[in-house]
Write an enzyme that holds these catalytic residues in place. Structure first.
Site, PDB file in Angstrom:
ATOM      1  N   GLU A  95       0.818  -1.206   0.000  1.00 20.78           N
ATOM      2  CA  GLU A  95       0.000   0.000   0.000  1.00 20.78           C
ATOM      3  C   GLU A  95       0.857   1.262   0.000  1.00 20.78           C
ATOM      4  O   GLU A  95       0.535   2.244  -0.667  1.00 20.78           O
ATOM      5  CB  GLU A  95      -0.956   0.003   1.200  1.00 20.78           C
ATOM      6  CG  GLU A  95      -2.073  -1.020   1.096  1.00 20.78           C
ATOM      7  CD  GLU A  95      -3.010  -0.765  -0.073  1.00 20.78           C
ATOM      8  OE1 GLU A  95      -3.058   0.376  -0.572  1.00 20.78           O
ATOM      9  OE2 GLU A  95      -3.697  -1.708  -0.497  1.00 20.78           O
TER      10      GLU A  95
ATOM     11  N   TYR B 112      -5.958   6.587   4.608  1.00 19.62           N
ATOM     12  CA  TYR B 112      -6.162   5.584   3.561  1.00 19.62           C
ATOM     13  C   TYR B 112      -5.406   4.293   3.876  1.00 19.62           C
ATOM     14  O   TYR B 112      -5.975   3.190   3.822  1.00 19.62           O
ATOM     15  CB  TYR B 112      -5.734   6.105   2.190  1.00 19.62           C
ATOM     16  CG  TYR B 112      -5.646   4.976   1.184  1.00 19.62           C
ATOM     17  CD1 TYR B 112      -6.798   4.461   0.610  1.00 19.62           C
ATOM     18  CD2 TYR B 112      -4.427   4.371   0.889  1.00 19.62           C
ATOM     19  CE1 TYR B 112      -6.749   3.377  -0.259  1.00 19.62           C
ATOM     20  CE2 TYR B 112      -4.363   3.290   0.026  1.00 19.62           C
ATOM     21  CZ  TYR B 112      -5.525   2.800  -0.551  1.00 19.62           C
ATOM     22  OH  TYR B 112      -5.466   1.720  -1.390  1.00 19.62           O
TER      23      TYR B 112
ATOM     24  N   ASP C  86      -9.529   4.764  -2.742  1.00 20.62           N
ATOM     25  CA  ASP C  86      -8.446   5.292  -3.564  1.00 20.62           C
ATOM     26  C   ASP C  86      -9.050   5.934  -4.806  1.00 20.62           C
ATOM     27  O   ASP C  86     -10.275   6.100  -4.903  1.00 20.62           O
ATOM     28  CB  ASP C  86      -7.439   4.193  -3.917  1.00 20.62           C
ATOM     29  CG  ASP C  86      -8.019   3.122  -4.840  1.00 20.62           C
ATOM     30  OD1 ASP C  86      -9.235   3.162  -5.149  1.00 20.62           O
ATOM     31  OD2 ASP C  86      -7.248   2.230  -5.259  1.00 20.62           O
TER      32      ASP C  86
ATOM     33  N   CYS D 265     -18.986  -0.966 -19.366  1.00 25.71           N
ATOM     34  CA  CYS D 265     -20.238  -1.066 -18.603  1.00 25.71           C
ATOM     35  C   CYS D 265     -20.966  -2.381 -18.868  1.00 25.71           C
ATOM     36  O   CYS D 265     -21.658  -2.902 -17.979  1.00 25.71           O
ATOM     37  CB  CYS D 265     -21.150   0.119 -18.943  1.00 25.71           C
ATOM     38  SG  CYS D 265     -20.448   1.726 -18.489  1.00 25.71           S
TER      39      CYS D 265
ATOM     40  N   CYS E 114     -19.947  -4.982 -16.329  1.00 25.37           N
ATOM     41  CA  CYS E 114     -19.816  -4.529 -14.941  1.00 25.37           C
ATOM     42  C   CYS E 114     -20.856  -5.211 -14.059  1.00 25.37           C
ATOM     43  O   CYS E 114     -22.048  -5.233 -14.394  1.00 25.37           O
ATOM     44  CB  CYS E 114     -19.991  -3.007 -14.869  1.00 25.37           C
ATOM     45  SG  CYS E 114     -19.871  -2.357 -13.189  1.00 25.37           S
TER      46      CYS E 114
ATOM     47  N   CYS F 266     -26.125   1.445 -11.506  1.00 27.25           N
ATOM     48  CA  CYS F 266     -25.251   2.572 -11.838  1.00 27.25           C
ATOM     49  C   CYS F 266     -26.065   3.726 -12.433  1.00 27.25           C
ATOM     50  O   CYS F 266     -26.543   3.657 -13.566  1.00 27.25           O
ATOM     51  CB  CYS F 266     -24.163   2.144 -12.810  1.00 27.25           C
ATOM     52  SG  CYS F 266     -23.002   3.485 -13.210  1.00 27.25           S
TER      53      CYS F 266
END
Length: 332
Positions: A25, A108, A126, A185, A188, A194
């Site tokens: 990270e 974070y 993020d 999309c 997805c 969405c």
């Protein structure tokens, strides 16, 4: 990704190593996975545990980090590893608050490590997650102004069951499907809810405020090689840009390049410029070249024997200067 533990292994009882999650990270901050892989493997081969890293020499760690950029991360890496060993018996705290108390760990990273390594239901946000949230909820406010709202919305979706797998899944969704340009999309898993897709604006989000043009700074890099093959280098101060890294001596960078040779010599201007872009400015370094006698006494910096000098230990901008200047030296 070499730091990941797949969901099937996690369910079989294999737990992620907090050290490897934390290291990955930190390395991934403002850096791509492709750039991090090789560094991560080298670090974990050389220092396989947080105790090994805590015991490492500062210069060795900074040298291994060279080229990855954002060098304050490497300094904080050592501070954090040493705090984990000194204050926690070599074991990372397993809560967000406990992790936040360690040097160099912000909100974070604390959320990511506590979620991924310890399966705590923390919200990990993020850039990829921000993009997914902006599209799922059709948030048209531009970044960075929309960050708090996007984090709050992400928190409403964070589950209590398998939060570590969920955190990695949403980041992966943004990295591979809900991409900045031409999002896929059609494949997805969140296509139905969405809102941005339903409104036909998915590819436009998240919106961003117009960036200000970066200023240009000037500087001079003095690349000198002694007649016995040693190179004149200086270690930059721990604080500031490229802190703690080896580099070529020179005056501070500014609106104009200032002559500040590190040793008396017949400095040659080969007419070579090295260009590099940092986060907040563009840099143009003019080179000065000299061969110094073995009796040379530098004003600043010190000599590194030729058999101990590794260009790979230099940060990228200094390595660029070396590559540009090295062809002018006679190595025979």
């Amino acid at each position: 990704m070499p730091w990941r533990v797949p969901p099937d292994q996690r369910q079989a009882g294999v737990r992620p190593d907090p050290y490897r999650i934390w290291l990955s990270e930190v390395m991934l901050q403002q850096t791509t996975v492709a750039a991090v892989r090789a560094y991560f493997r080298r670090f974990t081969e050389r220092w396989p545990t947080v105790g090994d890293l805590a015991a490492a020499e500062d210069a060795d760690v900074m040298a291994e980090w060279a080229g990855l950029g954002y060098y304050a991360r490497a300094r904080n890496l050592l501070k954090c590893a040493r705090a984990v060993v000194a204050d926690h018996g070599g074991l990372f705290p397993d809560t967000r608050d406990g992790l936040l108390a360690l040097p160099g760990i912000g909100p974070y990273t604390a959320a990511a490590v506590s979620s991924i390594a310890f399966d705590r239901p923390e919200t990990v946000v993020d850039g990829n997650v921000e993009r997914v949230m902006a599209r799922i909820f059709a948030i048209t406010d531009p970044l960075p102004r929309a960050k708090p709202r996007l984090s709050a919305l992400a928190a409403t979706l964070t589950p209590s069951a398998r939060p570590g797998d969920y955190a990695q899944a949403v980041m992966d969704l943004g990295a591979t499907i809900c991409t900045p340009k031409s999002p896929a999309c059609g494949i997805c898993p969140w296509i139905a809810p969405c809102r941005a897709r339903l409104m036909g604006i998915a590819a436009e989000l998240p919106r961003k405020l117009a960036k200000q043009p970066k200023p240009v700074r000037q500087g001079i890099a003095y690349v000198a090689r002694r007649s016995d093959g040693a190179w004149l280098l200086e270690r930059r101060p721990d604080s500031g840009l490229l802190g703690g890294m080896l580099g070529w001596p020179g005056a501070p960078w500014g609106d104009t390049a200032q002559e500040q040779p590190p040793a008396p010599a017949d400095w040659h201007d080969p007419g070579i410029e090295v260009r590099h872009t940092f986060t907040h400015f563009h840099l143009i370094l003019s080179l000065r070249i000299a061969t110094l006698p073995e009796t040379a006494t530098p004003i600043t910096g010190s000599f590194v024997p030729g058999d101990r000098f590794r260009p790979a230990d230099l940060p990228t901008v200094m390595r660029k200067a070396f590559d540009a200047a090295s062809a002018t030296f006679d190595y025979d």
